[in-house]
Motif scaffolding. Structure first.
Motif, short mmCIF file in Angstrom:
data_model
loop_
_atom_site.label_atom_id
_atom_site.label_comp_id
_atom_site.label_asym_id
_atom_site.label_seq_id
_atom_site.Cartn_x
_atom_site.Cartn_y
_atom_site.Cartn_z
N SER A 155 0.83 -1.18 0.00
CA SER A 155 0.00 0.00 0.00
C SER A 155 0.87 1.24 0.00
O SER A 155 1.99 1.25 0.53
N ASP A 156 0.39 2.31 -0.59
CA ASP A 156 1.13 3.57 -0.67
C ASP A 156 0.86 4.47 0.52
O ASP A 156 1.42 5.56 0.62
N GLU A 157 -0.02 4.05 1.44
CA GLU A 157 -0.41 4.91 2.55
C GLU A 157 0.74 5.31 3.46
O GLU A 157 0.82 6.47 3.86
N PRO A 158 1.67 4.41 3.83
CA PRO A 158 2.78 4.84 4.68
C PRO A 158 3.60 5.96 4.04
O PRO A 158 3.97 6.93 4.71
N GLN A 159 3.88 5.83 2.75
CA GLN A 159 4.65 6.88 2.07
C GLN A 159 3.84 8.17 1.99
O GLN A 159 4.39 9.26 2.17
N ALA A 160 2.55 8.07 1.75
CA ALA A 160 1.70 9.26 1.71
C ALA A 160 1.68 9.95 3.07
O ALA A 160 1.72 11.18 3.16
N LEU A 161 1.63 9.16 4.15
CA LEU A 161 1.66 9.74 5.50
C LEU A 161 2.99 10.42 5.75
O LEU A 161 3.04 11.52 6.29
N SER A 162 4.08 9.79 5.33
CA SER A 162 5.41 10.39 5.48
C SER A 162 5.47 11.74 4.77
O SER A 162 5.96 12.73 5.32
N GLU A 163 4.95 11.79 3.56
CA GLU A 163 4.95 13.05 2.79
C GLU A 163 4.06 14.10 3.45
O GLU A 163 4.40 15.29 3.48
N LEU A 164 2.91 13.68 3.99
CA LEU A 164 2.03 14.61 4.70
C LEU A 164 2.75 15.19 5.91
O LEU A 164 2.70 16.40 6.14
N LEU A 165 3.42 14.35 6.69
CA LEU A 165 4.14 14.82 7.88
C LEU A 165 5.22 15.84 7.49
O LEU A 165 5.40 16.85 8.17
N GLU A 166 5.92 15.57 6.40
CA GLU A 166 6.93 16.53 5.92
C GLU A 166 6.26 17.85 5.55
O GLU A 166 6.78 18.93 5.86
N GLY A 167 5.11 17.76 4.90
CA GLY A 167 4.38 18.98 4.53
C GLY A 167 3.87 19.74 5.74
O GLY A 167 3.66 20.96 5.67
N LEU A 168 3.70 19.05 6.86
CA LEU A 168 3.23 19.68 8.09
C LEU A 168 4.39 20.15 8.97
O LEU A 168 4.17 20.58 10.10
N GLY A 169 5.62 20.06 8.46
CA GLY A 169 6.76 20.61 9.18
C GLY A 169 7.72 19.62 9.78
O GLY A 169 8.64 20.02 10.51
N ALA A 170 7.58 18.33 9.49
CA ALA A 170 8.54 17.35 10.02
C ALA A 170 9.92 17.65 9.46
O ALA A 170 10.08 17.92 8.27
N LEU A 171 10.92 17.59 10.33
CA LEU A 171 12.30 17.80 9.90
C LEU A 171 12.83 16.57 9.18
O LEU A 171 13.69 16.68 8.31
N SER A 172 12.30 15.41 9.54
CA SER A 172 12.62 14.17 8.85
C SER A 172 11.52 13.15 9.14
O SER A 172 10.78 13.29 10.11
N THR A 173 11.41 12.15 8.27
CA THR A 173 10.45 11.07 8.46
C THR A 173 11.12 9.75 8.11
O THR A 173 12.11 9.72 7.38
N ALA A 174 10.55 8.68 8.62
CA ALA A 174 11.03 7.33 8.28
C ALA A 174 9.84 6.39 8.28
O ALA A 174 8.91 6.55 9.07
N VAL A 175 9.87 5.42 7.39
CA VAL A 175 8.82 4.40 7.32
C VAL A 175 9.51 3.05 7.53
O VAL A 175 10.49 2.73 6.87
N ARG A 176 8.97 2.29 8.49
CA ARG A 176 9.53 0.97 8.80
C ARG A 176 8.40 -0.05 8.76
O ARG A 176 7.38 0.12 9.42
N GLY A 177 8.57 -1.10 7.98
CA GLY A 177 7.57 -2.15 7.88
C GLY A 177 7.80 -3.23 8.93
O GLY A 177 8.94 -3.56 9.25
N VAL A 178 6.72 -3.77 9.47
CA VAL A 178 6.80 -4.83 10.47
C VAL A 178 5.93 -5.98 9.98
O VAL A 178 4.72 -5.82 9.84
N PRO A 179 6.53 -7.16 9.69
CA PRO A 179 5.70 -8.28 9.23
C PRO A 179 4.86 -8.86 10.36
O PRO A 179 5.33 -8.98 11.49
N ILE A 180 3.63 -9.17 10.07
CA ILE A 180 2.74 -9.84 11.01
C ILE A 180 2.60 -11.28 10.52
O ILE A 180 2.16 -11.51 9.39
N LEU A 181 2.99 -12.25 11.33
CA LEU A 181 2.98 -13.64 10.90
C LEU A 181 1.61 -14.28 11.10
O LEU A 181 0.84 -13.87 11.96
N ARG A 182 1.34 -15.30 10.31
CA ARG A 182 0.08 -16.05 10.44
C ARG A 182 0.01 -16.70 11.80
O ARG A 182 1.00 -16.91 12.47
N GLU A 183 -1.19 -17.04 12.21
CA GLU A 183 -1.45 -17.58 13.55
C GLU A 183 -0.99 -19.02 13.73
O GLU A 183 -0.80 -19.47 14.85
N THR A 184 -0.79 -19.78 12.66
CA THR A 184 -0.47 -21.20 12.81
C THR A 184 1.04 -21.39 12.94
O THR A 184 1.83 -20.63 12.38
#
Length: 95
Positions: A1-30
């Motif tokens: 999904s492009d949402e994390p990158q879009a959020l990062s760009e929004l935060l920069e537009g709102l004055g963030a000095l820097s942003t980072a996006v880190r993915g965390v895998p969620i494993l299946r239950e079995t």
């Protein structure tokens, strides 16, 4: 999904000095199937201490049409000379 990158760009537009996006895998239950089901992204924005974080999060909630409030935390970072701080942790090398 492009949402994390879009959020990062929004935060920069709102004055963030820097942003980072880190993915965390969620494993299946079995125990036999360890493939990721989906990914959770952690988006970090570093802002000046003067920023009103609640206003920033209200904009995020509005822009992403979130039904529930987004989860967020604030961590204050000490204003220090980071170059000097890192250099003090270096160990001398004998050549």
């Amino acid at each position: 999904s492009d949402e994390p990158q879009a959020l990062s760009e929004l935060l920069e537009g709102l004055g963030a000095l820097s942003t980072a996006v880190r993915g965390v895998p969620i494993l299946r239950e079995t125990a036999t199937d360890q493939t990721p089901m989906w990914r959770v992204a952690i988006v970090t924005g570093m802002f000046p201490a003067s920023v009103d974080v609640e206003k920033i999060m209200a904009v995020v909630q509005s822009c992403f049409d979130l039904q529930a409030p987004a989860s967020w935390t604030v961590t204050r970072v000490e204003d220090i000379d980071w170059v000097e701080h890192v250099q003090r942790s270096w160990k001398a090398m004998n050549l």
